[in-house]
Design a protein around this motif. Structure first.
Motif, PDB file in Angstrom:
ATOM      1  N   GLN A   9      -5.012 -39.455-102.974  1.00 30.79           N
ATOM      2  CA  GLN A   9      -6.428 -39.457-103.334  1.00 30.79           C
ATOM      3  C   GLN A   9      -7.211 -40.592-102.681  1.00 30.79           C
ATOM      4  O   GLN A   9      -8.310 -40.375-102.181  1.00 30.79           O
ATOM      5  CB  GLN A   9      -6.593 -39.504-104.853  1.00 30.79           C
ATOM      6  CG  GLN A   9      -8.020 -39.294-105.315  1.00 30.79           C
ATOM      7  CD  GLN A   9      -8.590 -37.936-104.941  1.00 30.79           C
ATOM      8  OE1 GLN A   9      -7.913 -36.928-105.034  1.00 30.79           O
ATOM      9  NE2 GLN A   9      -9.826 -37.905-104.501  1.00 30.79           N
ATOM     10  N   ASP A  10      -6.645 -41.799-102.642  1.00 36.02           N
ATOM     11  CA  ASP A  10      -7.356 -42.924-102.038  1.00 36.02           C
ATOM     12  C   ASP A  10      -7.538 -42.711-100.532  1.00 36.02           C
ATOM     13  O   ASP A  10      -8.613 -42.970 -99.993  1.00 36.02           O
ATOM     14  CB  ASP A  10      -6.610 -44.238-102.284  1.00 36.02           C
ATOM     15  CG  ASP A  10      -6.629 -44.652-103.747  1.00 36.02           C
ATOM     16  OD1 ASP A  10      -7.510 -44.180-104.500  1.00 36.02           O
ATOM     17  OD2 ASP A  10      -5.756 -45.452-104.136  1.00 36.02           O
ATOM     18  N   TYR A  12      -7.523 -39.799 -99.019  1.00 36.36           N
ATOM     19  CA  TYR A  12      -8.450 -38.678 -98.873  1.00 36.36           C
ATOM     20  C   TYR A  12      -9.895 -39.164 -99.011  1.00 36.36           C
ATOM     21  O   TYR A  12     -10.755 -38.804 -98.214  1.00 36.36           O
ATOM     22  CB  TYR A  12      -8.141 -37.591 -99.901  1.00 36.36           C
ATOM     23  CG  TYR A  12      -9.194 -36.521 -99.963  1.00 36.36           C
ATOM     24  CD1 TYR A  12      -9.318 -35.585 -98.948  1.00 36.36           C
ATOM     25  CD2 TYR A  12     -10.083 -36.450-101.024  1.00 36.36           C
ATOM     26  CE1 TYR A  12     -10.295 -34.608 -98.981  1.00 36.36           C
ATOM     27  CE2 TYR A  12     -11.067 -35.482-101.082  1.00 36.36           C
ATOM     28  CZ  TYR A  12     -11.168 -34.562-100.056  1.00 36.36           C
ATOM     29  OH  TYR A  12     -12.138 -33.604-100.084  1.00 36.36           O
ATOM     30  N   GLN A  13     -10.164 -39.987-100.004  1.00 37.15           N
ATOM     31  CA  GLN A  13     -11.521 -40.472-100.231  1.00 37.15           C
ATOM     32  C   GLN A  13     -11.991 -41.349 -99.073  1.00 37.15           C
ATOM     33  O   GLN A  13     -13.144 -41.242 -98.632  1.00 37.15           O
ATOM     34  CB  GLN A  13     -11.617 -41.244-101.544  1.00 37.15           C
ATOM     35  CG  GLN A  13     -13.049 -41.510-101.977  1.00 37.15           C
ATOM     36  CD  GLN A  13     -13.856 -40.226-102.147  1.00 37.15           C
ATOM     37  OE1 GLN A  13     -13.466 -39.308-102.867  1.00 37.15           O
ATOM     38  NE2 GLN A  13     -14.996 -40.145-101.479  1.00 37.15           N
ATOM     39  N   GLU A  14     -11.111 -42.183 -98.553  1.00 40.95           N
ATOM     40  CA  GLU A  14     -11.453 -43.011 -97.401  1.00 40.95           C
ATOM     41  C   GLU A  14     -11.819 -42.130 -96.201  1.00 40.95           C
ATOM     42  O   GLU A  14     -12.817 -42.371 -95.517  1.00 40.95           O
ATOM     43  CB  GLU A  14     -10.275 -43.919 -97.035  1.00 40.95           C
ATOM     44  CG  GLU A  14     -10.536 -44.802 -95.837  1.00 40.95           C
ATOM     45  CD  GLU A  14      -9.321 -45.629 -95.417  1.00 40.95           C
ATOM     46  OE1 GLU A  14      -9.427 -46.302 -94.375  1.00 40.95           O
ATOM     47  OE2 GLU A  14      -8.287 -45.601 -96.095  1.00 40.95           O
ATOM     48  N   ASN A  17     -15.215 -40.270 -96.817  1.00 43.15           N
ATOM     49  CA  ASN A  17     -16.350 -41.179 -96.609  1.00 43.15           C
ATOM     50  C   ASN A  17     -16.642 -41.339 -95.113  1.00 43.15           C
ATOM     51  O   ASN A  17     -17.806 -41.303 -94.691  1.00 43.15           O
ATOM     52  CB  ASN A  17     -16.080 -42.541 -97.234  1.00 43.15           C
ATOM     53  CG  ASN A  17     -16.051 -42.491 -98.752  1.00 43.15           C
ATOM     54  OD1 ASN A  17     -16.519 -41.545 -99.374  1.00 43.15           O
ATOM     55  ND2 ASN A  17     -15.467 -43.511 -99.360  1.00 43.15           N
TER      56      ASN A  17
END
Length: 168
Positions: A9-10, A12-14, A17
């Motif tokens: 998840q981290d 993926y979010q990076e 963005n």
């Protein structure tokens, strides 16, 4: 090994963005692919699909760019990379035999990663250390000079222990 947004998840979010901030820039596919490679260590199929959707292009366009450049991989990379030089000087001094021993001991072929995700095995056409051939490169940060088949077990052991120096 398969890609999972929930598990990563981290990451993926990076990536998301970065994608959102850059998707409308001219020539954005290349830097976005580079960011994906940096974050995930390979280009997951799901990321290509996400890029295509968010950028309004066909996934074939993204695959076309990614498959053209050797820096991109569609196969997950290991935590560590063992690279054997197959340039002329190294090959003449037995790097092909070292490669065969690495494949045997790791249970993988060149271009593959061990099932535990620890080691990827790659080859190079020339590392530029011909005077100390054959050469094995570890994580592109250190070279083992005058390598031999007898050193293969120790090389693998040292890589798995993640030490800075492989003993000759």
């Amino acid at each position: 090994m398969s890609f999972c947004f929930r598990k990563d998840q981290d990451k993926y979010q990076e990536f998301l963005n970065f994608l959102e901030a850059n998707k409308n820039k001219k020539g954005a596919i290349m830097p976005i692919l580079q960011k994906a490679q940096e974050i995930f260590s390979y280009i997951p199929e799901e990321i290509v699909d996400l890029m295509a959707l968010r950028m309004g292009v066909h996934s074939s366009e993204i695959y076309g760019v990614a498959s053209f450049y050797s820096q991109f991989s569609f196969i997950p990379k290991g935590e560590h990379e063992i690279c054997i030089c197959l340039g002329t000087a190294c090959y003449v001094k037995g790097s092909d035999k070292i490669l065969a021993e690495l494949e045997k001991e790791l249970g993988i072929k060149v271009g593959e990663t061990t099932p535990d995700g620890k080691i990827s095995l790659t080859e190079a056409r020339c590392i530029g250390e011909c005077g100390v051939a054959p050469v094995v490169s570890i994580d592109s940060s250190r070279n083992i000079e005058k390598a031999s088949r007898a050193m293969v077990s120790d090389i693998i052991k040292e890589v798995l222990e993640d030490t800075n120096e492989v003993k000759a």
